[in-house]
Design a protein around this motif. Sequence first.
Motif, PDB file in Angstrom:
ATOM      1  N   ALA A  96       7.083   1.072  -3.429  1.00 25.01           N
ATOM      2  CA  ALA A  96       6.158   2.084  -3.949  1.00 25.01           C
ATOM      3  C   ALA A  96       5.675   1.750  -5.368  1.00 25.01           C
ATOM      4  CB  ALA A  96       6.838   3.455  -3.927  1.00 25.01           C
ATOM      5  N   TYR A  97       6.499   1.002  -6.106  1.00 21.53           N
ATOM      6  CA  TYR A  97       6.176   0.736  -7.526  1.00 21.53           C
ATOM      7  C   TYR A  97       5.842  -0.728  -7.781  1.00 21.53           C
ATOM      8  CZ  TYR A  97       8.112   5.344  -7.598  1.00 21.53           C
ATOM      9  OH  TYR A  97       8.324   6.672  -7.325  1.00 21.53           O
ATOM     10  N   ARG A  98       5.471  -1.457  -6.748  1.00 25.70           N
ATOM     11  CA  ARG A  98       5.275  -2.909  -6.857  1.00 25.70           C
ATOM     12  C   ARG A  98       4.326  -3.293  -8.009  1.00 25.70           C
ATOM     13  NH1 ARG A  98       7.262  -7.770  -6.866  1.00 25.70           N
ATOM     14  NH2 ARG A  98       5.537  -8.879  -7.821  1.00 25.70           N
TER      15      ARG A  98
ATOM     16  N   ARG B  25       4.167   0.390   1.201  1.00 30.13           N
ATOM     17  CA  ARG B  25       3.482   0.532  -0.091  1.00 30.13           C
ATOM     18  C   ARG B  25       2.783   1.895  -0.157  1.00 30.13           C
ATOM     19  NH1 ARG B  25       1.679  -4.605  -2.492  1.00 30.13           N
ATOM     20  NH2 ARG B  25       3.508  -5.964  -2.377  1.00 30.13           N
ATOM     21  N   THR B  26       2.448   2.281  -1.364  1.00 29.00           N
ATOM     22  CA  THR B  26       1.728   3.542  -1.540  1.00 29.00           C
ATOM     23  C   THR B  26       0.564   3.359  -2.499  1.00 29.00           C
ATOM     24  OG1 THR B  26       1.898   5.858  -2.195  1.00 29.00           O
ATOM     25  CG2 THR B  26       3.249   4.321  -3.435  1.00 29.00           C
ATOM     26  N   MET B  27      -0.438   4.208  -2.345  1.00 29.33           N
ATOM     27  CA  MET B  27      -1.520   4.241  -3.333  1.00 29.33           C
ATOM     28  C   MET B  27      -1.370   5.464  -4.245  1.00 29.33           C
ATOM     29  SD  MET B  27      -4.708   2.549  -1.243  1.00 29.33           S
ATOM     30  CE  MET B  27      -5.630   2.099  -2.714  1.00 29.33           C
ATOM     31  N   SER B  28      -0.204   6.115  -4.174  1.00 29.70           N
ATOM     32  CA  SER B  28       0.022   7.327  -4.988  1.00 29.70           C
ATOM     33  C   SER B  28       0.268   7.023  -6.457  1.00 29.70           C
ATOM     34  CB  SER B  28       1.249   8.082  -4.475  1.00 29.70           C
ATOM     35  OG  SER B  28       1.024   8.609  -3.215  1.00 29.70           O
ATOM     36  N   LYS B  29       0.809   5.865  -6.750  1.00 30.62           N
ATOM     37  CA  LYS B  29       1.285   5.614  -8.111  1.00 30.62           C
ATOM     38  C   LYS B  29       0.222   4.851  -8.894  1.00 30.62           C
ATOM     39  CE  LYS B  29       5.087   7.317  -6.345  1.00 30.62           C
ATOM     40  NZ  LYS B  29       5.585   8.634  -6.584  1.00 30.62           N
TER      41      LYS B  29
ATOM     42  N   GLY C 237       0.525   9.347   2.966  1.00 30.54           N
ATOM     43  CA  GLY C 237       1.541   8.977   1.975  1.00 30.54           C
ATOM     44  C   GLY C 237       2.548   8.041   2.631  1.00 30.54           C
ATOM     45  N   SER C 238       3.219   7.233   1.815  1.00 34.52           N
ATOM     46  CA  SER C 238       4.183   6.304   2.420  1.00 34.52           C
ATOM     47  C   SER C 238       5.431   7.046   2.882  1.00 34.52           C
ATOM     48  CB  SER C 238       4.531   5.170   1.460  1.00 34.52           C
ATOM     49  OG  SER C 238       5.120   5.653   0.290  1.00 34.52           O
ATOM     50  N   VAL C 239       5.623   8.259   2.379  1.00 33.52           N
ATOM     51  CA  VAL C 239       6.780   9.019   2.850  1.00 33.52           C
ATOM     52  C   VAL C 239       6.606   9.381   4.325  1.00 33.52           C
ATOM     53  CG1 VAL C 239       6.000  11.339   2.132  1.00 33.52           C
ATOM     54  CG2 VAL C 239       8.419  10.814   2.124  1.00 33.52           C
TER      55      VAL C 239
ATOM     56  N   LEU D 203      -4.069  12.708  -2.806  1.00 32.40           N
ATOM     57  CA  LEU D 203      -4.882  12.479  -1.613  1.00 32.40           C
ATOM     58  C   LEU D 203      -4.072  11.915  -0.452  1.00 32.40           C
ATOM     59  CD1 LEU D 203      -8.070  11.223  -3.431  1.00 32.40           C
ATOM     60  CD2 LEU D 203      -7.877  13.247  -2.010  1.00 32.40           C
ATOM     61  N   ARG D 204      -2.858  11.447  -0.736  1.00 32.74           N
ATOM     62  CA  ARG D 204      -1.904  11.023   0.285  1.00 32.74           C
ATOM     63  C   ARG D 204      -2.373   9.798   1.068  1.00 32.74           C
ATOM     64  NH1 ARG D 204       1.447  11.468  -1.419  1.00 32.74           N
ATOM     65  NH2 ARG D 204       2.928  11.752   0.263  1.00 32.74           N
ATOM     66  N   MET D 205      -2.078   8.642   0.557  1.00 33.18           N
ATOM     67  CA  MET D 205      -2.454   7.401   1.242  1.00 33.18           C
ATOM     68  C   MET D 205      -1.356   6.357   1.043  1.00 33.18           C
ATOM     69  SD  MET D 205      -4.011   5.248   2.911  1.00 33.18           S
ATOM     70  CE  MET D 205      -3.874   3.619   2.228  1.00 33.18           C
TER      71      MET D 205
ATOM     72  N   ASN E  37      14.059   0.410  -7.374  1.00 36.55           N
ATOM     73  CA  ASN E  37      14.696   1.600  -6.831  1.00 36.55           C
ATOM     74  C   ASN E  37      14.276   2.866  -7.575  1.00 36.55           C
ATOM     75  OD1 ASN E  37      16.607   2.982  -5.158  1.00 36.55           O
ATOM     76  ND2 ASN E  37      17.995   3.101  -6.910  1.00 36.55           N
ATOM     77  N   ASN E  38      13.874   3.864  -6.801  1.00 32.99           N
ATOM     78  CA  ASN E  38      13.683   5.215  -7.318  1.00 32.99           C
ATOM     79  C   ASN E  38      15.003   5.953  -7.074  1.00 32.99           C
ATOM     80  OD1 ASN E  38      12.949   7.842  -7.882  1.00 32.99           O
ATOM     81  ND2 ASN E  38      11.512   8.032  -6.182  1.00 32.99           N
ATOM     82  N   PRO E  39      15.677   6.502  -8.070  1.00 37.52           N
ATOM     83  CA  PRO E  39      15.195   6.828  -9.417  1.00 37.52           C
ATOM     84  C   PRO E  39      15.718   5.921 -10.539  1.00 37.52           C
ATOM     85  CG  PRO E  39      17.132   8.138  -8.955  1.00 37.52           C
ATOM     86  CD  PRO E  39      16.930   7.218  -7.769  1.00 37.52           C
TER      87      PRO E  39
HETATM   88  C1  LIG Z   1      10.491   4.739  -3.404  1.00 40.74           C
HETATM   89  C2  LIG Z   1       9.425   5.639  -2.911  1.00 40.74           C
HETATM   90  N1  LIG Z   1       8.935   5.463  -1.695  1.00 40.74           N
HETATM   91  C3  LIG Z   1       7.967   6.247  -1.210  1.00 40.74           C
HETATM   92  C4  LIG Z   1       7.444   7.253  -1.973  1.00 40.74           C
HETATM   93  C5  LIG Z   1       6.414   8.129  -1.351  1.00 40.74           C
HETATM   94  O1  LIG Z   1       5.202   8.098  -1.949  1.00 40.74           O
HETATM   95  P1  LIG Z   1       3.929   8.710  -1.229  1.00 40.74           P
HETATM   96  O2  LIG Z   1       4.380   9.493  -0.054  1.00 40.74           O
HETATM   97  O3  LIG Z   1       3.265   9.520  -2.267  1.00 40.74           O
HETATM   98  O4  LIG Z   1       3.121   7.522  -0.792  1.00 40.74           O
HETATM   99  C6  LIG Z   1       7.905   7.488  -3.254  1.00 40.74           C
HETATM  100  C7  LIG Z   1       7.381   8.605  -4.057  1.00 40.74           C
HETATM  101  O5  LIG Z   1       7.912   9.033  -5.024  1.00 40.74           O
HETATM  102  C8  LIG Z   1       8.928   6.655  -3.738  1.00 40.74           C
HETATM  103  O6  LIG Z   1       9.439   6.821  -4.966  1.00 40.74           O
END
Ligand SMILES: Cc1ncc(COP(=O)(O)O)c(C=O)c1O
Length: 362
Positions: free
Chosen positions: A194-196, A221-225, A91-93, A232-234, A164-166
């Motif tokens: 993450a939301y590109r 970047r993330t593949m979660s969204k 995950g990108s986190v 699966l965390r990537m 920006n999240n949120p």
């Molecule tokens: C801005 C931002 N960055 C990173 C993440 C982390 O995503 P993940 O760890 O699922 O890749 C999120 C998830 O909500 C996010 O909103």
Amino acid sequence: MTRLTRADLDSLPAYVPGRSLADLTRELGIAEAIKLASNEVPYGPLPGVVEAVTETMLQSHRYPDMGVVALRDALAARYGVAADRIVTGCGSVALAEILVKATCLPGDEMVYSWRSFEAYPIISAGVGATSVRVPNTADHGHDLPAMADAITDATRLVIVCNPNNPTGTAVRKAELDRFLAEVPSDVLVVLDEAYRELVTDPDVPDAIDTYADRPNVVVLRTMSKAWGLAGLRMGYLVAQPEVAAAFRKVLTPFSTSMVAQAAALAALQQEDEVKRRCALVVAERARVTEALRKLTVDVPESQANFVWLPLGDKAAPFGAICEGRGVIVRPFPPDGVRVTIGTAEENDAFLAAAETALDQLA
Ligand SMILES: Cc1ncc(COP(=O)(O)O)c(C=O)c1O
């Protein structure tokens, strides 16, 4: 009592995951609750992903490829960067965590906008870095000039979450250009995208195309969204080769699992379907935003797959009323509520709940 863990962790807020769907469904005794709390894209795994994961499971007694060679090559080809500039993680986190680990010693400063992604304070505290939070502008976006002013000799890392999240707000190219020109060359700037894939405003730059060649920029970047791999965390990042090599030194070994690698490779074959799904989300985002604005809430324009209701003190009761109607949203008291864009039916259920909640709280 003997203290076994760091005292400074006592004041650290724990990461709050979205409420469990099964839990609420059981509690309300309804057919199925709706979860609009974790910014997932609602259309299921992409075609080919389940098959790729199932096949890979036959090898799951083995370690994964620690070099993540095939996947990094595929990402490199897709994004037009050399593979040695890509680092993948759980995950990108997890990658955000290693960025902090690789740049900050205890007491070093990490600058970010607030309110933003709730993991930032947690990962900064994890290494004992000092969080410097720059308040969002009145229209809920990053205040980049104030963020530039907040950089001191102790700053090692700045995070720009775009969108920006949120709050869903995005910074445009001209302001980001100005900001990057002001950041000292020995401060790392993380552009968290993450939301590109959901961005539709042409003035919001793609950081891999626009900024990744700058020596002090890292794109996350993330593949979660959009790519549907949240479970699966990537995640991956693009950095300069020597910066990427330093990140790899503090990365947990084998942290991109075998199934995550296989799933991501399969997902990358499905870009047309990803685009189709993102277009559905974007259309629903416009519809939900318009409907909410009719309920007289000040809803900022979102470039992501969620909308932000700056409800202040009403955030928690609004969330509770929606939950009582079977819709899980994500309150961030005392600022507002984030609501993920779901399917049209899910969004309709949310809008009905929101109308009731706003009526009751008026
Ligand atoms: C801005 C931002 N960055 C990173 C993440 C982390 O995503 P993940 O760890 O699922 O890749 C999120 C998830 O909500 C996010 O909103």
